[in-house]
Every structure is written in C-alpha cells, then in structure tokens.
Design a protein around this motif. Sequence first.
Motif, PDB file in Angstrom:
ATOM      1  N   TYR A  55       0.836  -1.198   0.000  1.00 39.76           N
ATOM      2  CA  TYR A  55       0.000   0.000   0.000  1.00 39.76           C
ATOM      3  C   TYR A  55       0.878   1.257   0.000  1.00 39.76           C
ATOM      4  CZ  TYR A  55      -3.278   3.583   1.400  1.00 39.76           C
ATOM      5  OH  TYR A  55      -4.020   4.741   1.456  1.00 39.76           O
ATOM      6  N   CYS A  56       1.877   1.277   0.862  1.00 34.08           N
ATOM      7  CA  CYS A  56       2.766   2.438   0.943  1.00 34.08           C
ATOM      8  C   CYS A  56       3.547   2.629  -0.353  1.00 34.08           C
ATOM      9  CB  CYS A  56       3.701   2.304   2.137  1.00 34.08           C
ATOM     10  SG  CYS A  56       2.859   2.515   3.735  1.00 34.08           S
ATOM     11  N   GLU A  57       4.011   1.547  -0.922  1.00 36.75           N
ATOM     12  CA  GLU A  57       4.759   1.627  -2.179  1.00 36.75           C
ATOM     13  C   GLU A  57       3.888   2.202  -3.293  1.00 36.75           C
ATOM     14  OE1 GLU A  57       6.602  -1.497  -5.372  1.00 36.75           O
ATOM     15  OE2 GLU A  57       6.910  -1.940  -3.246  1.00 36.75           O
ATOM     16  N   ILE A  58       2.674   1.691  -3.438  1.00 35.06           N
ATOM     17  CA  ILE A  58       1.752   2.147  -4.483  1.00 35.06           C
ATOM     18  C   ILE A  58       1.423   3.627  -4.317  1.00 35.06           C
ATOM     19  CG2 ILE A  58      -0.652   1.958  -5.297  1.00 35.06           C
ATOM     20  CD1 ILE A  58      -0.350  -1.102  -4.794  1.00 35.06           C
ATOM     21  N   ASN A  59       1.274   4.070  -3.059  1.00 29.30           N
ATOM     22  CA  ASN A  59       0.881   5.446  -2.776  1.00 29.30           C
ATOM     23  C   ASN A  59       2.071   6.370  -2.500  1.00 29.30           C
ATOM     24  OD1 ASN A  59      -2.211   5.526  -2.697  1.00 29.30           O
ATOM     25  ND2 ASN A  59      -1.668   3.638  -1.638  1.00 29.30           N
ATOM     26  N   LYS A  60       3.277   5.867  -2.746  1.00 27.30           N
ATOM     27  CA  LYS A  60       4.508   6.641  -2.564  1.00 27.30           C
ATOM     28  C   LYS A  60       4.599   7.252  -1.168  1.00 27.30           C
ATOM     29  CE  LYS A  60       4.981   7.596  -7.502  1.00 27.30           C
ATOM     30  NZ  LYS A  60       4.364   6.415  -7.894  1.00 27.30           N
ATOM     31  N   ILE A  61       4.347   6.397  -0.180  1.00 27.04           N
ATOM     32  CA  ILE A  61       4.427   6.776   1.231  1.00 27.04           C
ATOM     33  C   ILE A  61       5.650   6.074   1.809  1.00 27.04           C
ATOM     34  CG2 ILE A  61       3.289   6.604   3.482  1.00 27.04           C
ATOM     35  CD1 ILE A  61       0.611   6.498   1.944  1.00 27.04           C
ATOM     36  N   SER A  62       6.454   6.832   2.535  1.00 27.65           N
ATOM     37  CA  SER A  62       7.656   6.273   3.153  1.00 27.65           C
ATOM     38  C   SER A  62       7.264   5.268   4.240  1.00 27.65           C
ATOM     39  CB  SER A  62       8.479   7.407   3.758  1.00 27.65           C
ATOM     40  OG  SER A  62       9.550   6.885   4.505  1.00 27.65           O
ATOM     41  N   CYS A  63       7.883   4.079   4.201  1.00 22.30           N
ATOM     42  CA  CYS A  63       7.554   3.026   5.160  1.00 22.30           C
ATOM     43  C   CYS A  63       8.809   2.211   5.459  1.00 22.30           C
ATOM     44  CB  CYS A  63       6.470   2.122   4.590  1.00 22.30           C
ATOM     45  SG  CYS A  63       6.027   0.737   5.650  1.00 22.30           S
ATOM     46  N   GLN A  64       9.146   2.115   6.744  1.00 23.63           N
ATOM     47  CA  GLN A  64      10.265   1.288   7.178  1.00 23.63           C
ATOM     48  C   GLN A  64       9.722   0.185   8.068  1.00 23.63           C
ATOM     49  OE1 GLN A  64      12.540   4.887   8.684  1.00 23.63           O
ATOM     50  NE2 GLN A  64      14.155   3.419   8.218  1.00 23.63           N
ATOM     51  N   LEU A  65      10.036  -1.046   7.748  1.00 21.32           N
ATOM     52  CA  LEU A  65       9.585  -2.202   8.511  1.00 21.32           C
ATOM     53  C   LEU A  65      10.700  -2.695   9.412  1.00 21.32           C
ATOM     54  CD1 LEU A  65       7.807  -4.704   9.202  1.00 21.32           C
ATOM     55  CD2 LEU A  65       8.679  -5.734   7.090  1.00 21.32           C
ATOM     56  N   THR A  66      10.339  -2.957  10.667  1.00 14.68           N
ATOM     57  CA  THR A  66      11.239  -3.631  11.592  1.00 14.68           C
ATOM     58  C   THR A  66      10.499  -4.841  12.133  1.00 14.68           C
ATOM     59  OG1 THR A  66      12.280  -1.561  12.264  1.00 14.68           O
ATOM     60  CG2 THR A  66      12.580  -3.441  13.722  1.00 14.68           C
ATOM     61  N   LYS A  67      11.050  -6.013  11.897  1.00 15.34           N
ATOM     62  CA  LYS A  67      10.453  -7.251  12.386  1.00 15.34           C
ATOM     63  C   LYS A  67      11.012  -7.490  13.783  1.00 15.34           C
ATOM     64  CE  LYS A  67       9.317 -10.829   9.526  1.00 15.34           C
ATOM     65  NZ  LYS A  67       9.615 -11.963   8.647  1.00 15.34           N
ATOM     66  N   ARG A  68      10.187  -7.238  14.807  1.00 18.17           N
ATOM     67  CA  ARG A  68      10.626  -7.355  16.191  1.00 18.17           C
ATOM     68  C   ARG A  68      10.722  -8.810  16.636  1.00 18.17           C
ATOM     69  NH1 ARG A  68      12.144  -2.439  18.423  1.00 18.17           N
ATOM     70  NH2 ARG A  68      11.487  -3.260  20.394  1.00 18.17           N
ATOM     71  N   SER A  69       9.839  -9.644  16.113  1.00 17.20           N
ATOM     72  CA  SER A  69       9.849 -11.077  16.388  1.00 17.20           C
ATOM     73  C   SER A  69       9.021 -11.739  15.295  1.00 17.20           C
ATOM     74  CB  SER A  69       9.258 -11.379  17.775  1.00 17.20           C
ATOM     75  OG  SER A  69       7.859 -11.160  17.777  1.00 17.20           O
ATOM     76  N   GLU A  70       8.831 -13.029  15.413  1.00 20.78           N
ATOM     77  CA  GLU A  70       8.031 -13.754  14.418  1.00 20.78           C
ATOM     78  C   GLU A  70       6.594 -13.243  14.352  1.00 20.78           C
ATOM     79  OE1 GLU A  70       6.638 -18.338  13.598  1.00 20.78           O
ATOM     80  OE2 GLU A  70       8.494 -17.993  14.706  1.00 20.78           O
ATOM     81  N   HIS A  71       6.111 -12.668  15.472  1.00 14.27           N
ATOM     82  CA  HIS A  71       4.721 -12.218  15.548  1.00 14.27           C
ATOM     83  C   HIS A  71       4.597 -10.750  15.937  1.00 14.27           C
ATOM     84  CE1 HIS A  71       3.334 -16.282  14.959  1.00 14.27           C
ATOM     85  NE2 HIS A  71       4.183 -16.684  15.881  1.00 14.27           N
ATOM     86  N   GLU A  72       5.626  -9.957  15.667  1.00 14.99           N
ATOM     87  CA  GLU A  72       5.534  -8.525  15.960  1.00 14.99           C
ATOM     88  C   GLU A  72       6.281  -7.739  14.888  1.00 14.99           C
ATOM     89  OE1 GLU A  72       6.159  -5.273  19.533  1.00 14.99           O
ATOM     90  OE2 GLU A  72       6.614  -7.375  19.915  1.00 14.99           O
ATOM     91  N   PHE A  73       5.510  -6.894  14.210  1.00 14.10           N
ATOM     92  CA  PHE A  73       6.013  -6.088  13.104  1.00 14.10           C
ATOM     93  C   PHE A  73       5.762  -4.615  13.424  1.00 14.10           C
ATOM     94  CE2 PHE A  73       4.474 -10.154  11.695  1.00 14.10           C
ATOM     95  CZ  PHE A  73       5.498 -10.651  10.905  1.00 14.10           C
ATOM     96  N   HIS A  74       6.776  -3.792  13.269  1.00 10.86           N
ATOM     97  CA  HIS A  74       6.642  -2.353  13.479  1.00 10.86           C
ATOM     98  C   HIS A  74       6.928  -1.641  12.168  1.00 10.86           C
ATOM     99  CE1 HIS A  74       7.315  -2.301  18.126  1.00 10.86           C
ATOM    100  NE2 HIS A  74       6.436  -3.190  17.756  1.00 10.86           N
ATOM    101  N   TYR A  75       6.058  -0.706  11.836  1.00 13.31           N
ATOM    102  CA  TYR A  75       6.185   0.079  10.599  1.00 13.31           C
ATOM    103  C   TYR A  75       6.288   1.545  10.966  1.00 13.31           C
ATOM    104  CZ  TYR A  75       4.182  -4.205   8.742  1.00 13.31           C
ATOM    105  OH  TYR A  75       3.928  -5.510   8.428  1.00 13.31           O
ATOM    106  N   LEU A  76       7.305   2.220  10.505  1.00 16.01           N
ATOM    107  CA  LEU A  76       7.445   3.658  10.680  1.00 16.01           C
ATOM    108  C   LEU A  76       7.046   4.272   9.343  1.00 16.01           C
ATOM    109  CD1 LEU A  76       8.263   5.720  12.812  1.00 16.01           C
ATOM    110  CD2 LEU A  76      10.533   5.725  11.804  1.00 16.01           C
ATOM    111  N   ILE A  77       5.955   5.020   9.355  1.00 19.34           N
ATOM    112  CA  ILE A  77       5.333   5.508   8.121  1.00 19.34           C
ATOM    113  C   ILE A  77       5.266   7.022   8.180  1.00 19.34           C
ATOM    114  CG2 ILE A  77       3.194   5.483   6.774  1.00 19.34           C
ATOM    115  CD1 ILE A  77       2.733   2.659   8.231  1.00 19.34           C
ATOM    116  N   GLU A  78       5.653   7.679   7.085  1.00 24.99           N
ATOM    117  CA  GLU A  78       5.541   9.135   6.990  1.00 24.99           C
ATOM    118  C   GLU A  78       4.586   9.482   5.868  1.00 24.99           C
ATOM    119  OE1 GLU A  78       8.134  13.180   6.232  1.00 24.99           O
ATOM    120  OE2 GLU A  78       9.186  11.288   6.452  1.00 24.99           O
ATOM    121  N   SER A  79       3.534  10.231   6.220  1.00 26.15           N
ATOM    122  CA  SER A  79       2.500  10.581   5.226  1.00 26.15           C
ATOM    123  C   SER A  79       2.998  11.645   4.271  1.00 26.15           C
ATOM    124  CB  SER A  79       1.246  11.072   5.927  1.00 26.15           C
ATOM    125  OG  SER A  79       1.486  12.249   6.645  1.00 26.15           O
TER     126      SER A  79
END
Length: 79
Positions: A55-79
């Motif tokens: 979604y972020c890629e299609i809409n040209k929104i900055s998004c950084q993913l950090t995989k904290r564990s197998e079941h925890e994902f953090h996304y830093l997104i700038e509108s």
Amino acid sequence: MNEPLGQTAIEINCMGKPCPMPLLMLKRELKRALPHQIFLLMSSDPHSEIDITRYCEINKISCQLTKRSEHEFHYLIES
C-alpha cells in the motif's frame, strides 16, 4: 526506530487484529494526517507485511519495517 527530531510518532496499535484491520486502521489515520506526519504501526499479523508495504509503495508513502519477532512487526510511516 528513530523518529525525526522534534516529531513524535502517532501510534497505531493493531496487535491481535487480523488482516485487513492493520491496513484499514492505517488508511483511517492517513486521512486525518498532517503533511509529513509520522506513524508507528504495530501489528502481530504476518500478512500485514505484504499489505502495508505494498500500500505504501503504491501510494509513494515512506515506510520502514522492523520485524521485532516472528509475531511482531513495526512500521514507521511518513505521510
């Protein structure tokens, strides 16, 4: 995750919510966002990795993913 100086990220807690809720919650917050607003989206759904990043890629929104564990994902997104 590091935030730009002087700006606090708005947290979007999607832990325990299955797809498509993380994406829907992000879209709702983006509608209200100020320019260059920073969001920290936290998700436990592994499918969110595909949904949020695509979604972020299609809409040209900055998004950084950090995989904290197998079941925890953090996304830093700038509108």
